[in-house]
Design a protein around this motif. Sequence first.
Motif, PDB file in Angstrom:
ATOM      1  N   TRP A  23     -28.632  45.835 -34.704  1.00 40.40           N
ATOM      2  CA  TRP A  23     -28.923  45.138 -33.437  1.00 40.40           C
ATOM      3  C   TRP A  23     -30.277  45.575 -32.884  1.00 40.40           C
ATOM      4  O   TRP A  23     -31.020  44.756 -32.356  1.00 40.40           O
ATOM      5  CB  TRP A  23     -27.796  45.424 -32.452  1.00 40.40           C
ATOM      6  CG  TRP A  23     -27.956  44.746 -31.131  1.00 40.40           C
ATOM      7  CD1 TRP A  23     -27.789  43.420 -30.855  1.00 40.40           C
ATOM      8  CD2 TRP A  23     -28.336  45.368 -29.911  1.00 40.40           C
ATOM      9  NE1 TRP A  23     -28.032  43.191 -29.531  1.00 40.40           N
ATOM     10  CE2 TRP A  23     -28.369  44.382 -28.922  1.00 40.40           C
ATOM     11  CE3 TRP A  23     -28.643  46.680 -29.554  1.00 40.40           C
ATOM     12  CZ2 TRP A  23     -28.708  44.645 -27.611  1.00 40.40           C
ATOM     13  CZ3 TRP A  23     -28.971  46.947 -28.239  1.00 40.40           C
ATOM     14  CH2 TRP A  23     -28.999  45.939 -27.284  1.00 40.40           C
ATOM     15  N   PRO A  27     -34.295  42.685 -35.126  1.00 43.61           N
ATOM     16  CA  PRO A  27     -35.234  41.827 -34.382  1.00 43.61           C
ATOM     17  C   PRO A  27     -36.675  42.340 -34.408  1.00 43.61           C
ATOM     18  O   PRO A  27     -37.613  41.547 -34.389  1.00 43.61           O
ATOM     19  CB  PRO A  27     -34.689  41.848 -32.948  1.00 43.61           C
ATOM     20  CG  PRO A  27     -33.258  42.211 -33.080  1.00 43.61           C
ATOM     21  CD  PRO A  27     -33.179  43.114 -34.269  1.00 43.61           C
ATOM     22  N   LYS A  28     -36.857  43.660 -34.475  1.00 46.39           N
ATOM     23  CA  LYS A  28     -38.203  44.233 -34.456  1.00 46.39           C
ATOM     24  C   LYS A  28     -38.869  44.238 -35.825  1.00 46.39           C
ATOM     25  O   LYS A  28     -40.072  44.016 -35.947  1.00 46.39           O
ATOM     26  CB  LYS A  28     -38.171  45.658 -33.911  1.00 46.39           C
ATOM     27  CG  LYS A  28     -37.819  45.740 -32.449  1.00 46.39           C
ATOM     28  CD  LYS A  28     -37.786  47.172 -31.985  1.00 46.39           C
ATOM     29  CE  LYS A  28     -37.342  47.233 -30.522  1.00 46.39           C
ATOM     30  NZ  LYS A  28     -37.227  48.597 -30.039  1.00 46.39           N
TER      31      LYS A  28
END
Length: 119
Positions: A23, A27-28
């Motif tokens: 999580w 995304p990064k």
Amino acid sequence: YEQNKLIMIASVIASLINVGLNWLFIPKFGYLAAGYTTLASYICLAFMHGIMYQYTLRIKGIKGEVYDLKKIIMLVLGMTGMGLGCVFLYKGFIARYLIVIGIVVGVIAARKKIKEKIL
């Protein structure tokens, strides 16, 4: 020694660590982060199993070690290092195959010693 509850607790904790790290980092850093977060959660799982192993020996009154933890740690570090080395050699086609050929030649040359250690 039927410590199923301890194993379940360790597995759930490692799964939660994996989900949490995914999580945070996917995304990064993209999908490659999933591999590294899974590696981190497996390391945590192995560490928890080691703690449970020592705890179980203590509560069962078993003196000494059943496994040679130093050898296990060295094997894990060696395998992890080789795995990470493969990541860096991913684009180096020739270097990768030269290393594989070197390992195969080394194993063939040392096969008698390897066979003695196994037996």
